[in-house]
Design a protein around this motif. Structure first.
Motif, mmCIF file in Angstrom:
data_model
loop_
_atom_site.group_PDB
_atom_site.id
_atom_site.type_symbol
_atom_site.label_atom_id
_atom_site.label_comp_id
_atom_site.label_asym_id
_atom_site.label_seq_id
_atom_site.Cartn_x
_atom_site.Cartn_y
_atom_site.Cartn_z
ATOM 1 N N GLU A 435 0.830 -1.200 0.000
ATOM 2 C CA GLU A 435 0.000 0.000 0.000
ATOM 3 C C GLU A 435 0.868 1.254 0.000
ATOM 4 N N ASN A 436 0.197 2.410 -0.084
ATOM 5 C CA ASN A 436 0.910 3.688 -0.204
ATOM 6 C C ASN A 436 1.030 4.427 1.123
ATOM 7 N N ILE A 437 0.853 3.720 2.229
ATOM 8 C CA ILE A 437 0.992 4.345 3.544
ATOM 9 C C ILE A 437 2.075 3.617 4.334
ATOM 10 N N VAL A 438 2.628 4.298 5.340
ATOM 11 C CA VAL A 438 3.570 3.655 6.247
ATOM 12 C C VAL A 438 2.788 2.742 7.184
ATOM 13 N N GLN A 439 3.240 1.508 7.329
ATOM 14 C CA GLN A 439 2.662 0.566 8.282
ATOM 15 C C GLN A 439 3.572 0.478 9.508
ATOM 16 N N SER A 440 3.006 0.073 10.620
ATOM 17 C CA SER A 440 3.782 -0.130 11.841
ATOM 18 C C SER A 440 3.244 -1.382 12.520
ATOM 19 N N TRP A 441 4.147 -2.323 12.852
ATOM 20 C CA TRP A 441 3.753 -3.624 13.391
ATOM 21 C C TRP A 441 4.380 -3.861 14.757
ATOM 22 N N HIS A 442 3.613 -4.491 15.644
ATOM 23 C CA HIS A 442 4.085 -4.802 16.991
ATOM 24 C C HIS A 442 3.797 -6.259 17.307
ATOM 25 N N LEU A 443 4.740 -6.912 17.983
ATOM 26 C CA LEU A 443 4.558 -8.282 18.459
ATOM 27 C C LEU A 443 4.651 -8.288 19.972
ATOM 28 N N ASP A 444 3.569 -8.665 20.651
ATOM 29 C CA ASP A 444 3.592 -8.798 22.106
ATOM 30 C C ASP A 444 4.501 -9.953 22.515
ATOM 31 N N GLY A 445 5.077 -9.832 23.712
ATOM 32 C CA GLY A 445 5.837 -10.930 24.295
ATOM 33 C C GLY A 445 7.255 -11.102 23.814
ATOM 34 N N TYR A 446 7.692 -10.273 22.850
ATOM 35 C CA TYR A 446 8.993 -10.492 22.231
ATOM 36 C C TYR A 446 9.683 -9.186 21.867
ATOM 37 N N SER A 447 11.009 -9.261 21.804
ATOM 38 C CA SER A 447 11.804 -8.335 21.013
ATOM 39 C C SER A 447 12.371 -9.134 19.845
ATOM 40 N N PHE A 448 12.562 -8.464 18.722
ATOM 41 C CA PHE A 448 13.062 -9.147 17.533
ATOM 42 C C PHE A 448 14.199 -8.330 16.921
ATOM 43 N N PHE A 449 15.015 -8.985 16.116
ATOM 44 C CA PHE A 449 16.135 -8.325 15.449
ATOM 45 C C PHE A 449 15.692 -7.813 14.085
ATOM 46 N N VAL A 450 15.867 -6.519 13.860
ATOM 47 C CA VAL A 450 15.534 -5.920 12.568
ATOM 48 C C VAL A 450 16.728 -6.134 11.639
ATOM 49 N N VAL A 451 16.569 -6.980 10.636
ATOM 50 C CA VAL A 451 17.712 -7.357 9.800
ATOM 51 C C VAL A 451 17.731 -6.654 8.445
ATOM 52 N N GLY A 452 16.601 -6.134 8.001
ATOM 53 C CA GLY A 452 16.623 -5.462 6.704
ATOM 54 C C GLY A 452 15.328 -4.751 6.391
ATOM 55 N N MET A 453 15.422 -3.719 5.547
ATOM 56 C CA MET A 453 14.241 -3.031 5.018
ATOM 57 C C MET A 453 14.630 -2.333 3.724
ATOM 58 N N ASP A 454 13.694 -2.319 2.784
ATOM 59 C CA ASP A 454 13.969 -1.684 1.493
ATOM 60 C C ASP A 454 12.661 -1.555 0.724
#
Length: 548
Positions: A435-454
């Protein structure tokens, strides 16, 4: 650190009778902090117009929670509203205890006129987070506040103690009552554009922070809004990023910082300018041609005059500016986390992933009404929290793997979507945004490693550009328009966990699902038993919280 120990006798009795068995499974040497909160409606004037807000102990925003790594938080919440209520803890991982997560998939709402005592432990955590009301559209009325978890005294922190440490809650805001907004969504329509932006519950020129010249201060900035990415900046001052959602970061300096909805950042700034007043500025991002903005005041104690001139402009409207800033946010591998060992001692890039899940957001009409979904499934809440159904083995509440782990392009449909994953697996999740909007996602119970975006579509070849050394570990991540973001997660926390968009209207209308991290082990090392004071509702009503 302020603590609220003023529990009512009846409340204290409830805690002692019901909560102590649960507390016996945590280490006795870990301190306890008690909070007694009354949730009420009250009139607020954040944008100069009277409206009904949700207050905690008469406060909007609610009181901060101050704690230290491994503290046990005993938070008694009395619901004085005329409708059910739940609080959730954005970023508090609830190790082995999803029963206390505070979302409907795991926790029964607190009925009107009743109380519930949350029993949380900030186990092996540090950093800046927040809490918020998770039911319906309560978040649009308030009920949120900051959470800070300080390091234990013997654990070194990679910067000197600041002269002051402040919570800054920013977010877009509507002047309409939350019930009216909810009714709008229930009728199948979309929300209008927000009316303004708040800083700590106040609109334009309503917030002021006093500092002393030459001293350094810490700001814990969280975007608690409903949908918009925001940019935060201070006129003529630089900010040094030091922590993101529990991870000490490389100390990069920024003139402004994008804070996407649901995210939390800690920055240091030094009051190193001539003694006068300066603008604190928050503006909406990627909302052109309409841009929301609000200002506060940074007041020097020796100020010779008020703010002057136009407030400082924000960054370019190009996505690339924000994308490059996001890529620059990395883990400080020489800093300790909540334990003495360096954060970088977990070599996530050297572990083979066991499964790849691709998550794609979607929008569409179902039965003539606006809905949103994930991989073509628009989530519908069941009549019984799924964690309770899982515990009591109640059939028909949800089906395992009722959502695909790949988008398949089918038409949007309704279901109670649950994806079952194996305990101790190491998985890759790719968020694909078409889509043409910025999305934002959250996962309860965890931290995760951000490995890439493009930008563009993710492919297997996209892994060639992954950061497998010092990607930041966090719990909420943005995905830019027509782009992807990839994360790695070690599934080390058994339970039922909500994976959702932080765009709250979309979350309410189905853009979420639950991740069931499962093991057949019954050991307390893997998961705590259901609390004796757990509220029971739906088809779990009348059952016992312990097997007979």
């Amino acid at each position: 650190m302020p603590l609220n120990l003023a529990c009512k006798p009846a409340v204290l009795c409830t805690f002692l009778c019901l909560a102590v068995p649960m507390l016996s499974i945590v280490k006795a040497e870990d301190p306890y902090r008690f909070f007694d909160w009354n949730v009420t409606y009250g009139f607020i004037y954040p944008l100069g117009v009277r409206q009904q807000g949700i207050l905690i102990n008469g406060q909007f925003p609610g009181p901060d929670i101050h704690s230290v790594t491994n503290d046990n938080l005993i938070i008694n919440v009395y619901n004085s509203l005329d409708e059910p209520f739940l609080l959730s803890w954005n970023g508090i991982q609830q190790r082995r205890n999803s029963y206390e997560d505070g979302v409907f998939g795991t926790t029964c709402p607190i009925p009107p006129g009743k109380n519930f005592t949350y029993i949380l432990q900030v186990k092996d955590q540090i950093g800046s987070f927040y809490y918020f009301p998770s039911l319906g559209f309560h978040k649009a009325a308030g009920g949120f506040g900051g959470i800070r978890i300080l390091s234990r005294p013997r654990i070194p922190v990679p910067f000197d103690d600041p002269a002051g440490d402040y919570t800054i809650l920013i977010g877009d805001w509507y002047m309409s009552n939350h019930t009216k907004l909810k009714a709008l969504l229930d009728s199948g329509r979309k929300l209008p554009f927000p009316d303004g932006i708040l800083i700590n519950g106040r609109g334009r020129n309503g917030y002021s922070l006093t500092v002393e010249q030459g001293k350094t201060y810490r700001l814990r900035i969280s975007n608690v809004g409903l949908q918009n990415s925001l940019n935060f900046r201070i006129q003529n001052h630089k900010m040094k990023l030091v922590e993101v959602e529990g991870t000490h970061t490389l100390q990069t300096t920024y003139s402004s910082l994008d804070v996407h909805v649901g995210q939390s950042y800690s920055v240091l700034f030094t009051a190193d300018q001539p003694g006068q007043d300066y603008y604190i500025v928050v503006t909406s991002r990627f909302t052109a041609p309409v841009v929301l903005n609000t200002t506060g005041t940074l007041h020097y104690s020796n100020s010779a005059g008020p703010v002057s001139g136009p407030f400082p402009g924000g960054p370019t409207t190009e996505i690339d500016w924000s994308l490059n800033q996001a890529r620059s946010i990395r883990t400080n591998l020489t800093a300790s986390g909540p334990r003495p060992n360096p954060q970088g001692s977990y070599h996530y890039g050297m572990i083979n992933t066991t499964r790849t899940i691709i998550v794609a957001n979607s929008a569409g009409q179902v039965n003539g009404k606006q809905r949103y979904g994930v991989n073509s499934v628009s989530f519908v809440a069941p009549d019984t929290p799924m964690k309770l159904a899982d515990y009591f083995k109640i059939q028909g509440v949800f089906k395992e793997n009722s959502i695909s782990d790949r988008p398949y392009g089918g038409r949007l449909y309704l279901d109670t979507s649950v994806l079952t994953l194996s305990y101790r697996a190491f998985v890759e999740i790719v968020f694909q945004n078409n889509e043409n909007i910025v999305q934002s996602w959250h996962l309860d119970g965890y931290s995760f490693f951000v490995v890439g975006m493009d930008g563009g579509q993710w492919t297997i070849a996209s892994r060639n550009q992954y950061n497998l050394r010092d990607g930041v570990s966090r719990c909420t991540i943005q995905v830019y328009p027509k782009a992807w973001t990839a994360i790695y997660i070690p599934l080390d926390n058994v339970g039922m966990w909500n994976l959702r968009t932080e765009f709250w209207a979309r979350q309410y209308l189905g853009q979420q699902f639950y991740v069931r991290v499962y093991t057949d082990s019954t050991s307390l090392r893997d998961e705590y038993p259901i609390p004796k004071n757990a509220l029971l509702c739906g088809r779990a009503s009348g059952r016992h919280t312990r097997p007979l």
